[in-house]
Design an enzyme around this catalytic site. Structure first.
Site, PDB file in Angstrom:
ATOM      1  N   HIS A 258       0.824  -1.208   0.000  1.00 40.35           N
ATOM      2  CA  HIS A 258       0.000   0.000   0.000  1.00 40.35           C
ATOM      3  C   HIS A 258       0.858   1.258   0.000  1.00 40.35           C
ATOM      4  O   HIS A 258       0.558   2.240  -0.679  1.00 40.35           O
ATOM      5  CB  HIS A 258      -0.929   0.012   1.223  1.00 40.35           C
ATOM      6  CG  HIS A 258      -1.886   1.162   1.235  1.00 40.35           C
ATOM      7  ND1 HIS A 258      -1.531   2.422   1.661  1.00 40.35           N
ATOM      8  CD2 HIS A 258      -3.175   1.263   0.850  1.00 40.35           C
ATOM      9  CE1 HIS A 258      -2.564   3.241   1.549  1.00 40.35           C
ATOM     10  NE2 HIS A 258      -3.577   2.560   1.069  1.00 40.35           N
ATOM     11  N   CYS A 259       1.955   1.232   0.734  1.00 41.08           N
ATOM     12  CA  CYS A 259       2.674   2.475   1.013  1.00 41.08           C
ATOM     13  C   CYS A 259       3.348   3.091  -0.209  1.00 41.08           C
ATOM     14  O   CYS A 259       3.107   4.244  -0.550  1.00 41.08           O
ATOM     15  CB  CYS A 259       3.717   2.238   2.108  1.00 41.08           C
ATOM     16  SG  CYS A 259       2.994   1.854   3.714  1.00 41.08           S
ATOM     17  N   ILE A 260       4.218   2.336  -0.884  1.00 39.31           N
ATOM     18  CA  ILE A 260       5.059   2.931  -1.919  1.00 39.31           C
ATOM     19  C   ILE A 260       4.303   3.252  -3.200  1.00 39.31           C
ATOM     20  O   ILE A 260       4.388   4.375  -3.711  1.00 39.31           O
ATOM     21  CB  ILE A 260       6.282   2.036  -2.217  1.00 39.31           C
ATOM     22  CG1 ILE A 260       7.068   1.789  -0.932  1.00 39.31           C
ATOM     23  CG2 ILE A 260       7.185   2.686  -3.254  1.00 39.31           C
ATOM     24  CD1 ILE A 260       7.529   3.031  -0.226  1.00 39.31           C
ATOM     25  N   ASP A 263       0.638   5.692  -1.565  1.00 38.82           N
ATOM     26  CA  ASP A 263       0.640   6.846  -0.661  1.00 38.82           C
ATOM     27  C   ASP A 263       1.233   8.124  -1.251  1.00 38.82           C
ATOM     28  O   ASP A 263       0.665   9.207  -1.061  1.00 38.82           O
ATOM     29  CB  ASP A 263       1.369   6.497   0.639  1.00 38.82           C
ATOM     30  CG  ASP A 263       0.599   5.477   1.468  1.00 38.82           C
ATOM     31  OD1 ASP A 263      -0.491   5.060   1.029  1.00 38.82           O
ATOM     32  OD2 ASP A 263       1.087   5.099   2.551  1.00 38.82           O
ATOM     33  N   PRO A 264       2.389   8.079  -1.954  1.00 37.92           N
ATOM     34  CA  PRO A 264       2.929   9.327  -2.485  1.00 37.92           C
ATOM     35  C   PRO A 264       1.985  10.031  -3.453  1.00 37.92           C
ATOM     36  O   PRO A 264       2.046  11.257  -3.607  1.00 37.92           O
ATOM     37  CB  PRO A 264       4.210   8.871  -3.196  1.00 37.92           C
ATOM     38  CG  PRO A 264       4.623   7.641  -2.469  1.00 37.92           C
ATOM     39  CD  PRO A 264       3.321   6.959  -2.151  1.00 37.92           C
TER      40      PRO A 264
END
Length: 418
Positions: A258-260, A263-264
């Site tokens: 999910h993060c990389i 999120d950005p």
């Protein structure tokens, strides 16, 4: 009667519930998925980081899962840990947050502390959550407390978990921050106070944007280093011996989780929507990282050409299709576009992953059970995710050709590294 309700019992909410339960906090796990709730109440875990024994221990400590929103009336603190995927236009899909907040608003009690942990764009807590909660007449900072505390769960990380990872907290008011910090301080070693909710929201996005951009840097370097006959893995090994001013990042077949990959984009979308200009670093990084599966396909085609084989009609075996090593989580795994593009070019795609019994994302890919036989028979074996259970040298030795996208195999005539 519970002390806290955690909305969303997934990779973020359940570990949080686990740590809170361990110190005697009575936790109510709220989820809209009845199957998840039933499993938890019967002592079964559905995430990698917690075992069935962990869930049974939580139950013995008073943990209970429910789908009944009326139970939110009874708790002092409510933590929102729901997913925030991307919408079709590339911005954050706030549907799960809005749904959770609507449910809370219907049961909001004076004196309660509401904490949003779901990753989102700066301003969400104040501009979206607060007005919805205040619509019933209670005022944030006066009648109830409101804060944002970004989740920092790293699935599969054996060193850092919810307890020993510092917890950033930003309150709508200082008193709101105090209430949230007091809650987390019961079971988290270090609480870090941010100036406000926007600062806490942006801190999370900065953390992941930093990684996103640096991964894109080494992914682009992987391409030109290959063309210049430079071993990038050796370059990184040499560079990271510097004891200051450098942190090692590594190339790969794409980014997952999910993060990389997600999120950005919240930050980039917010900058464009509110300020009217692009966040160029993020958009360039997204472009580079998103094209890595296609680059791996191109390299695979070239490797087969060296053996006088065409990609069309060849059997390509993918090792590891999850987004991280040693976990079953497949969210945004680069193995999916990689497999799809190989299939589109006529390759017969097989996969082996002990963590994935049924790869629903790519139903055309054939799961193999006899790994050694499949490696020996495949025209090309690609290491996509390096699970600990793989004996890389043995597998590379059996393979006709072995394409290592993780830089772990020893050099040989059979091995090609990204």
């Amino acid at each position: 009667m519970a002390d806290v309700a955690i909305i969303g019992q997934g990779y973020v909410g359940l570990p949080l519930a686990h740590e809170a339960s361990k110190v005697g906090v009575k936790v109510l796990g709220f989820d809209i998925n009845q199957g998840v709730v039933d499993d938890l109440n019967s002592g079964k875990s559905h995430i990698d980081d917690l075992s069935d024994d962990d869930i049974r221990e939580m139950r013995e400590a008073g943990f209970e899962a429910t789908t009944d929103p009326a139970r939110l009336d009874e708790v002092k603190t409510i933590v929102i840990c729901v997913p925030t995927p991307l919408s079709e236009d590339g911005g954050p899909d706030l549907g799960p947050i809005n749904s959770a907040v609507k449910t809370i608003a219907e049961h909001l009690q004076p004196g309660q502390t509401i904490i949003l942990e779901s990753t989102t764009y700066p301003g969400t807590t104040d501009e979206v959550v607060r007005p919805a909660l205040e619509a019933g007449g209670l005022v944030a900072g006066e009648d109830f407390f409101l804060a944002f505390s970004p989740e920092r769960i790293d699935p599969g990380n054996e060193k850092f978990g919810a307890k020993n990872t510092p917890k950033v907290v930003g309150g709508h008011t200082p008193a709101c921050g105090d209430a949230a910090a007091a809650f987390y301080g019961q079971f988290v070693d270090t609480v870090v106070r941010a100036k406000g909710t926007r600062e806490a929201e942006t801190a999370k996005l900065l953390e992941n944007t930093y990684r996103h951009i640096n991964i894109a840097l080494v992914n682009e370097m992987a391409r030109f280093c290959h063309d210049l006959d430079i071993d990038l893995w050796d370059v990184i090994a040499a560079a990271k011996t510097k004891p200051f001013g450098f942190q090692a990042f590594y190339p790969g077949p794409g980014v997952g989780g999910h993060c990389i990959p997600i999120d950005p984009n919240y930050l980039s979308y917010n900058v464009r929507a509110k300020l009217g200009y692009p966040f160029r670093f993020v958009e360039l990084a997204q472009e580079i990282n998103a094209t890595m599966p296609a680059y791996v396909v191109q390299r695979a085609q070239n490797i087969l050409n060296e053996d006088s084989k065409s990609l069309r009609g060849s059997t390509v075996l993918l090792l590891g299709v999850t987004y991280k090593p040693d976990i079953a989580d497949q969210r945004e795994s680069p193995a999916v576009p990689l497999a799809q593009q190989l299939i589109a070019k006529g390759a017969g795609v097989q996969y082996f992953d002990a963590k994935v019994a049924d790869w629903k994302a790519v139903p055309e890919a054939e799961r193999v059970d006899d790994l050694d036989a499949a490696v020996a028979a495949a025209d090309l074996t690609i290491l996509v995710q390096n699970h600990k259970t793989f004996d890389i040298e043995a597998l590379a030795g059996k393979a006709q050709r072995f394409f290592d996208t993780r830089g772990v195999a020893e050099d040989s005539d059979k091995v090609e590294r990204l």
